[in-house]
Design a protein around this motif. Structure first.
Motif, mmCIF file in Angstrom:
data_model
loop_
_atom_site.group_PDB
_atom_site.id
_atom_site.type_symbol
_atom_site.label_atom_id
_atom_site.label_comp_id
_atom_site.label_asym_id
_atom_site.label_seq_id
_atom_site.Cartn_x
_atom_site.Cartn_y
_atom_site.Cartn_z
ATOM 1 N N PHE A 38 0.834 -1.204 0.000
ATOM 2 C CA PHE A 38 0.000 0.000 0.000
ATOM 3 C C PHE A 38 0.872 1.259 0.000
ATOM 4 O O PHE A 38 0.730 2.137 -0.857
ATOM 5 C CB PHE A 38 -0.915 -0.025 1.221
ATOM 6 C CG PHE A 38 -1.632 1.263 1.485
ATOM 7 C CD1 PHE A 38 -1.279 2.077 2.562
ATOM 8 C CD2 PHE A 38 -2.673 1.677 0.670
ATOM 9 C CE1 PHE A 38 -1.945 3.263 2.812
ATOM 10 C CE2 PHE A 38 -3.342 2.872 0.909
ATOM 11 C CZ PHE A 38 -2.987 3.670 1.986
ATOM 12 N N THR A 40 4.060 1.548 -0.626
ATOM 13 C CA THR A 40 4.938 1.609 -1.800
ATOM 14 C C THR A 40 4.220 2.192 -2.994
ATOM 15 O O THR A 40 4.778 2.996 -3.742
ATOM 16 C CB THR A 40 5.458 0.212 -2.154
ATOM 17 O OG1 THR A 40 6.099 -0.348 -1.011
ATOM 18 C CG2 THR A 40 6.465 0.289 -3.285
ATOM 19 N N ARG A 41 2.952 1.795 -3.162
ATOM 20 C CA ARG A 41 2.225 2.293 -4.319
ATOM 21 C C ARG A 41 1.973 3.793 -4.219
ATOM 22 O O ARG A 41 1.880 4.503 -5.196
ATOM 23 C CB ARG A 41 0.909 1.543 -4.481
ATOM 24 C CG ARG A 41 0.210 1.899 -5.778
ATOM 25 C CD ARG A 41 -0.893 0.961 -6.084
ATOM 26 N NE ARG A 41 -0.386 -0.311 -6.557
ATOM 27 C CZ ARG A 41 -1.143 -1.250 -7.104
ATOM 28 N NH1 ARG A 41 -2.421 -1.045 -7.215
ATOM 29 N NH2 ARG A 41 -0.618 -2.378 -7.513
ATOM 30 N N ILE A 42 1.859 4.287 -3.001
ATOM 31 C CA ILE A 42 1.588 5.716 -2.837
ATOM 32 C C ILE A 42 2.862 6.544 -2.986
ATOM 33 O O ILE A 42 2.888 7.546 -3.677
ATOM 34 C CB ILE A 42 0.981 6.006 -1.431
ATOM 35 C CG1 ILE A 42 -0.356 5.284 -1.254
ATOM 36 C CG2 ILE A 42 0.826 7.502 -1.208
ATOM 37 C CD1 ILE A 42 -1.542 5.958 -1.875
ATOM 38 N N LYS A 44 6.024 5.415 -3.940
ATOM 39 C CA LYS A 44 6.834 5.017 -5.083
ATOM 40 C C LYS A 44 8.342 5.034 -4.837
ATOM 41 O O LYS A 44 9.112 5.318 -5.717
ATOM 42 C CB LYS A 44 6.538 5.908 -6.301
ATOM 43 C CG LYS A 44 5.095 5.885 -6.735
ATOM 44 C CD LYS A 44 4.943 6.578 -8.073
ATOM 45 C CE LYS A 44 3.536 7.017 -8.386
ATOM 46 N NZ LYS A 44 2.519 5.986 -8.263
ATOM 47 N N CYS A 85 1.957 8.837 5.083
ATOM 48 C CA CYS A 85 2.143 9.079 3.648
ATOM 49 C C CYS A 85 1.839 10.542 3.324
ATOM 50 O O CYS A 85 2.560 11.192 2.569
ATOM 51 C CB CYS A 85 1.222 8.190 2.812
ATOM 52 S SG CYS A 85 1.675 6.461 2.820
#
Lengths: 199, 429
Positions: A38, A40-42, A44, A85
């Motif tokens: 989760f 990582t996808r935000i 990057k 995040c």
């Protein structure tokens, strides 16, 4: 998936709330496989993901007494992680404003190999040491028995001749005053959002 | 329905649509920064568990990796130690925090003693002698060395002194920016169809170099590596070819649109790296490709951004090539003999340690360690006798003579290293 917390997990949360480090570790590894993709996808970036996850769980640990009232751990952790995040994305915007004058090809890479988070942990630990030294005598004694000597609440109760409830409440008060001290010195760990607290 | 009722339900409908849209974008990994922030705020304020249920049910949102080892292995302990009072005084670590962080527990002691040793040895003119033979025949570390070959065949040696413009050819200028860094500058913007020649930069054994390409992308070459690229990136893709090992920081570039209708919606200009039997497509990102022939496998490690890795060898009958998309922190492996692409979580620090002038071994096989040493010091290795093929974990600067590195390896293994001329011999103790 109507039930947010199983009976087993409830016991785990109570143990963490009372300062059980091993229980915290169990929670950490249980939810890391979910939070890691989760985050990582935000953000990057592998570096940033590590820092965000670390900050997320630091927050969880320093607010651990609230875990007892949580009815959905997974959602709770997503919220903490989302908050971290957001902090990161917004700090990037700040940096972006500063660098806006440079052309794209001149911008330095945004990752760097220093470890601001490890320095941060050290700073926070120093501040906590100072906060603990400022605690009134009895509270400090109980805190030391719990965090420095690793004694459980029943053990401390017996040793000091007071009720376990008193020990538990005292630890909660100490943790709150530590958070207040941190917040005065620039580190906000207080509760940012109210949810899922069982009455 | 009254007006508030109409607008109330309209708002709810809009919210739901918006949420579904954001979740879809998240699922496709297409969120813009603003959309990401929006979604994060919604998750934070989510009243029931609706959003977290939706996110966790996405098929690729649960990783099966083992997180108990590596960098995650000591994190819970570090976190719970944060509110542990120290006994008396502070417990600041003796060595730099950075080293403390990246090295596995078993190797911390070695690194501490190693770095203290170097501090002391600088002060003494005569460092304590452990093996006179090793000291006399020591080999210095590699340095900034490379050769640039222009389109017309001219070769320019890139080591030595002298910064500034080195040469020009047609519409480009070669500028040495500082020791170890050369830039290929386009003097005027290039139109398509301009005469375009290929340039090549190669590093020898014991060499490394940083190159700034005509589009602003930066490439670091490790020892015994090379890169071929055009003097101008015209056309619909930017393509380069490498051998050996290179670390990239690719600049985001957009296509120059001739049609005025497309001017407001620029398309990304992809950057493609060919390395042996692999093609890597990149869109503004940081990654490392290790494609040495003698490693037997092409390793691509992604630090930031996103890349698509395609295996281009294999059956010609197959029109479909294997291709995989990498996320930050992941590494792809392709065997030279063709076959599939394996993607796994990687130690990104280990993959780019060379670029930061470090050797970093994380449970690395002995032969792999020795190959890296051979390339950087331009030596050969000989294995004598029966040697247990162990795994090494450690961390040491690349900017030291080879004896220091070998000494560290001796300390953390049961091997013995000797140097004779340009040959390193490995034996069991």
């Amino acid at each position: 998936m109507a039930i947010g917390v199983t009976c087993e997990e409830e016991k785990l949360l109570i143990r963490i709330a009372e300062g059980d480090e091993q229980a915290f570790s169990v929670l950490f590894y249980k939810y890391l496989p979910l939070l890691h993709p989760f985050v990582t996808r935000i953000v990057k970036s592998a570096y940033v993901t590590e820092e965000v996850i670390q900050n997320t769980f630091i927050r969880v640990w320093l607010n651990r007494e609230k875990l007892e009232g949580v009815s959905n751990v997974r959602s709770w952790l997503y919220k903490y992680a989302s908050n971290e995040c957001l902090n990161h994305l917004r700090s990037l915007q700040q940096k972006g404003k500063v660098l806006a004058g440079f052309s794209e090809t001149m911008t330095e890479p945004t990752h760097d190999f220093s470890t601001p988070d490890l320095v941060r942990i050290h700073e926070i630990n120093e501040l906590i040491n100072r906060a603990v030294n400022k605690l009134p005598a009895q509270r400090r004694r109980i805190y030391m028995l719990s965090r420095r000597d690793g004694k459980s609440i029943p053990e401390i109760a017996i040793e000091l001749g007071i009720s376990p409830n008193t020990v538990k409440n005292t630890l909660v008060i100490s943790l709150k005053s530590i958070r207040e001290y941190l917040s005065k010195h620039g580190y906000t760990f207080s509760f940012l959002f109210l949810l899922f607290i069982k009455e | 329905m009254t007006a508030p009722e109409i607008f109330g339900s309209y708002d709810r409908l809009m919210d739901e649509q918006r949420i579904n849209y954001l979740l879809q974008r998240f699922s496709d990994d297409q969120l813009s920064t603003e959309e990401a922030e929006e979604l994060l705020v919604l998750i934070r304020e989510d009243e029931n568990q609706f959003l977290s249920d939706r996110i966790s049910s996405m098929s690729d949102m649960y990783s099966a990796d083992d997180y108990h080892s590596g960098k995650w292995g000591d994190m819970p302990g570090k976190i719970t130690a944060i509110d542990k009072p120290s006994k008396n005084g502070s417990n600041k670590p003796v060595i730099s925090l950075r080293v403390f962080r990246w090295v596995a527990a078993a190797a911390i002691f070695i690194v501490i003693s190693y770095s203290l040793w170097t501090i002391f040895s600088r002060q003494n003119l005569e460092p304590s002698v452990r093996s006179a033979k090793v000291r006399v025949q020591d080999i210095p570390p590699g340095g900034n060395k490379a050769v640039l070959t222009l389109g017309d065949g001219r070769k320019i040696v890139l080591d030595g002194k002298g910064n500034g413009a080195l040469a020009s050819q047609g519409n480009i200028r070669i500028v040495k920016k500082r020791d170890g860094c050369v830039q290929i500058e386009a003097l005027k913007p290039q139109a398509s169809g301009t005469d375009n020649s290929m340039l090549m930069v190669q590093t020898p054994r014991g060499g490394k170099y940083e190159i700034i390409l005509p589009d602003g992308s930066r490439v670091w070459l490790n020892a015994e590596s090379g890169i071929r690229f055009p003097s101008a990136f015209t056309g619909r893709v930017r393509m380069v070819e490498i051998t050996g090992e290179a670390y990239f920081e690719v600049a985001k570039k957009y296509q120059i649109q001739n049609s005025p209708m497309k001017a407001s919606n620029p398309e990304r200009l992809p950057f493609i790296v060919k390395s042996g039997s692999q093609e890597t497509e990149v869109l503004g990102t940081h990654f490392n490709i290790n494609a040495y022939d003698d490693e037997g496998v092409i390793k691509t490690t992604l630090l930031e951004g996103s890349v698509r890795v395609t295996a281009t060898s294999g059956e010609r009958k197959n029109l479909w090539h294997q291709t995989k998309l990498l996320r930050p922190g992941q590494q792809s492996l392709i065997r030279f003999a063709g076959g599939s692409i394996l993607v796994k979580e990687a130690d990104t620090e280990e993959a780019v340690a060379w670029k930061n002038n470090l050797f970093r071994f994380s449970d690395t096989n002995l032969k792999t360690v020795m190959r890296q040493i051979c390339r950087w010091y331009d030596v050969n290795v000989d294995y004598e006798g029966d040697i247990q093929e162990g795994h090494l974990t450690g961390y040491v600067s690349r900017e030291v003579p080879v004896s220091r590195v070998l000494r560290m390896l001796e300390e953390i293994s049961d091997l013995k290293f000797t140097i004779e001329g340009r040959k390193v011999t490995v034996r069991s103790k």
